[in-house]
Scaffold this active site. Structure first.
Site, mmCIF file in Angstrom:
data_model
loop_
_atom_site.group_PDB
_atom_site.id
_atom_site.type_symbol
_atom_site.label_atom_id
_atom_site.label_comp_id
_atom_site.label_asym_id
_atom_site.label_seq_id
_atom_site.Cartn_x
_atom_site.Cartn_y
_atom_site.Cartn_z
ATOM 1 C CE LYS A 102 -7.519 1.439 1.652
ATOM 2 N NZ LYS A 102 -7.502 2.700 2.319
ATOM 3 N NE ARG B 28 -8.954 10.513 6.684
ATOM 4 C CZ ARG B 28 -8.013 9.952 5.899
ATOM 5 N NH1 ARG B 28 -8.425 8.352 5.570
ATOM 6 N NH2 ARG B 28 -6.835 10.075 5.569
ATOM 7 C CB SER C 265 -7.583 5.511 5.681
ATOM 8 O OG SER C 265 -7.422 4.650 4.862
ATOM 9 C CG ASP D 154 -10.351 2.893 4.169
ATOM 10 O OD1 ASP D 154 -10.893 4.063 4.697
ATOM 11 O OD2 ASP D 154 -10.244 2.562 3.576
ATOM 12 C CG HIS E 231 -2.677 0.887 1.133
ATOM 13 N ND1 HIS E 231 -2.955 0.482 0.447
ATOM 14 C CD2 HIS E 231 -2.539 2.165 1.269
ATOM 15 C CE1 HIS E 231 -4.495 0.968 0.774
ATOM 16 N NE2 HIS E 231 -3.584 1.960 0.506
HETATM 17 N N1 URA Z 1 -3.633 5.519 1.333
HETATM 18 C C1 URA Z 1 -5.411 5.044 2.546
HETATM 19 O O1 URA Z 1 -6.245 4.176 1.664
HETATM 20 N N2 URA Z 1 -5.686 5.711 3.132
HETATM 21 C C2 URA Z 1 -5.023 7.313 3.054
HETATM 22 O O2 URA Z 1 -6.020 7.860 3.834
HETATM 23 C C3 URA Z 1 -4.005 7.745 2.883
HETATM 24 C C4 URA Z 1 -4.292 6.399 1.688
#
Ligand code: URA
Length: 434
Positions: free
Chosen positions: A187, A168, A183, A161, A82
């Site tokens: 995930k 957001r 966040s 999320d 990620h």
């Molecule tokens: N990537 C994400 O999944 N969430 C965030 O808040 C910022 C970047």
């Protein structure tokens, strides 16, 4: 409990209890707490922060808002990656097929564009027909049958999320360490991967402006993942200029496809190899970084990574003709080079400004449910350190409306700083947190 009391408690700088955080996330996911209260709460967190215990509670509550997958019956070990968000960051589209091609099954949950930064889901949806809203059974089947899946949060996978992320994006509450950590890690925990590499971006084109902030975010995320029994490492990487040359959804897919065919920009290829090597080490399939890189380079050179990408596109319903011939991907009607006002070395490219320029062209959202234009964006004709003559192109704008193109032209000129002397080379990777 009442949402307003939890907003006030956080607004006044107090820590919320585990039960309060769990209640808030469950109630929001069910639709019992409306967006306006959740936005006020997110703003309170933005200003007041959360301690480590609260951040972990928030992450777990968000992960448990839907199914938390255990994939061990379909693959003994799975990997995920990620990025915390950058400009021109199409890394997942190349890195994940690459590691899948060396035999590491990938179970990846991505996000959409956020503020000035693009999102993997929006990029993938430039491919006509490709679906990212997969249910848990399809997600699992894809891991088993293809060895690679990239899906979005859904009604059953990290739904909290999905909702909070979109909120957001349009309420000025992105750049918060606990909100980003929860966040990202919610995930990652929900998608079930055993080994996770995090690409934590630092710089003007990132949500963390400095390496120190990026390190704090990286340490929190690595700690949350490790406590949850996953193998996690983070690379802190530079976002002082856009990654590669393309910015914008379909344009980035095209650049990713070129990279999978061995024609990628150097900085982008290097980042994919560095993150891939880290995953191979975490997964225990390589003894040394050099051995890991050699395997990854071989998979890129042989076409094995490209083959994996194609398989994923096909499994997720994408039109293969558009990836085999990227000229069939969405294409803007207007393409205009922006000329350098004077000669000089490119000493800085403001990635954030260029990301915002792409949003202005229609490539990102101003409101939660705005549709996006996959075809628009920018292609950099020069990067930091390059010499440009007066009148030579700095970037090409891809637009569908002349008014938007006119507005963006000046923005692009302003984003480039030119100097008489060559600048110091920009670092790509600052450090590893594990
Ligand atoms: N990537 C994400 O999944 N969430 C965030 O808040 C910022 C970047």
């Amino acid at each position: 409990m009442r949402a307003v009391d939890l907003i006030i408690k956080k607004r006044d700088g107090h820590a919320l209890s585990s039960d309060e955080i769990a209640w808030l996330i469950q109630s929001y996911t069910r639709g019992d707490v409306p967006d306006y209260q959740m936005a006020a709460w997110a703003m309170a967190v933005f200003f007041r922060g959360m301690d480590d215990r609260e951040t972990t509670d928030l992450t777990l509550a968000m992960a448990r808002s839907g199914d938390v997958l255990d994939l061990h019956d379909v693959a003994p070990l799975t990997v995920d990656k990620h990025s915390t968000g950058g400009v021109g960051d199409k890394t997942s589209l190349v890195l994940l097929p690459l590691v899948a091609a060396i035999g590491l099954p990938v179970a990846k949950m991505s996000g959409r564009g956020l503020g000035f930064s693009g999102g993997t889901l929006d990029k993938l949806e430039s491919i006509p027909g490709l679906r990212v809203d997969l249910d848990a059974a399809t997600f699992r089947r894809a891991v088993a049958e293809v060895g690679l899946v990239i899906a979005g949060q859904s009604a059953v996978l990290a739904p909290a999320d999905k909702q909070l992320y979109a909120l957001r994006d349009v309420t000025g509450t992105i750049e918060s360490i606990p909100l980003i950590a929860a966040s990202v890690m919610s995930k990652k925990l929900a998608a079930g991967a055993d080994c996770i590499v995090l690409d934590v971006k630092a710089g003007r084109g990132a949500f963390m402006a400095t390496v120190e902030q990026a390190r704090e975010l990286a340490q929190r995320m690595v700690a949350i993942g490790t406590r949850a029994g996953r193998r996690v490492a983070a690379l802190i990487t530079s976002m002082e200029q856009p990654l590669g040359r393309a910015i914008g959804n379909a344009l980035e897919v095209k650049e990713a496809i070129a990279t999978l065919h061995g024609q990628g920009p150097d900085d982008f290829v290097e980042l994919c190899l560095a993150l891939g090597a880290q995953l191979a080490l975490l997964a225990g399939v390589a003894e040394t970084p050099a051995a890991a890189r050699a395997r990854l380079q071989a998979a890129l050179g042989s076409g094995a990574a490209w083959h994996k990408f194609r398989q994923m596109v096909q499994y997720q319903g994408g039109d293969l003709r558009c990836v085999d011939d990227p000229a069939l991907l969405p294409e803007a009607t207007l393409k205009e080079p922006v000329a350098a006002p004077q000669a000089g070395y490119v000493s800085r490219i403001d990635a954030r400004e260029l990301g915002l320029a792409v949003v202005e062209l229609g490539g990102g959202r101003a409101r939660k449910d705005d549709p996006i234009d996959h075809s628009v964006g920018l292609v950099l004709e020069a990067k930091v350190g390059d010499w440009v003559a007066q009148g030579a192109p700095l970037a090409t704008v891809h637009a569908n409306h002349i008014e938007a193109l006119d507005r963006v032209r000046e923005r692009v000129v302003q984003a480039f700083a030119l100097s008489a002397r060559p600048p110091q080379p920009l670092p790509l990777i600052f450090e590893t947190v594990s």
